[in-house]
Design a protein around this motif. Sequence first.
Motif, short mmCIF file in Angstrom:
data_model
loop_
_atom_site.label_atom_id
_atom_site.label_comp_id
_atom_site.label_asym_id
_atom_site.label_seq_id
_atom_site.Cartn_x
_atom_site.Cartn_y
_atom_site.Cartn_z
N GLN A 243 0.83 -1.20 0.00
CA GLN A 243 0.00 0.00 0.00
C GLN A 243 0.87 1.26 0.00
N ARG A 244 1.95 1.24 0.80
CA ARG A 244 2.84 2.41 0.83
C ARG A 244 3.46 2.62 -0.54
N ARG B 294 0.88 4.01 -2.89
CA ARG B 294 0.64 5.43 -2.62
C ARG B 294 1.74 6.30 -3.23
N GLU B 295 2.99 5.84 -3.11
CA GLU B 295 4.10 6.59 -3.70
C GLU B 295 3.98 6.63 -5.22
N GLU C 260 -6.57 2.66 0.39
CA GLU C 260 -6.02 3.82 1.07
C GLU C 260 -5.57 4.90 0.09
N ILE C 261 -5.96 4.77 -1.16
CA ILE C 261 -5.58 5.75 -2.17
C ILE C 261 -6.82 6.42 -2.73
N SER C 262 -6.60 7.52 -3.43
CA SER C 262 -7.69 8.26 -4.05
C SER C 262 -7.49 8.29 -5.56
#
Length: 163
Positions: free
Chosen positions: A44-45, A48-49, A83-85
């Motif tokens: 997930q991290r 996101r990056e 957890e992202i948009s």
Amino acid sequence: MNVATRFGAGVLFRVLVSAVLAGAALTLFLMHRATLERPSEARQRNVREIVADVDREVDTVLAHFQIDRRWIRKVEIPIPNAEISRTERRVAIPPDVIPVQLNQAFNTMARRYNGRAIASENLKENSVTIHIELEGYIIQTIVLKPNPDLRRDAVGKERQKKA
């Protein structure tokens, strides 16, 4: 008897070689499978990056085509169960900007991140929508709407001709 011993040795050798090759194939399969499975938090991290990088790259592609920032409306939309948009941009484009070229530029950019750009045309609304998909999520939506009143920067066109 010598022929029978040779035949038995040849079969035994082939069986051993087959077992070693099968073991090597199984080992490679398990190693490949282990690299595909990452911990979800790290994944997930990382996603996101990448989403943030793709967002900057989209701005870069639009700037390359001399799309003025005033012509862009940007909205963040949360993706359910992630957890992202998703970023949605509504972009007014001048008549000399060809949506197919923008789609190709977005697709080239998305491939660097193991993603893809998918375009669809809405003839009723006279618009082209480009979705950038990454890891099963649509992370960017760019809606291109031609506006005959818009003109690109003449200085930018001169720079583009020289390059």
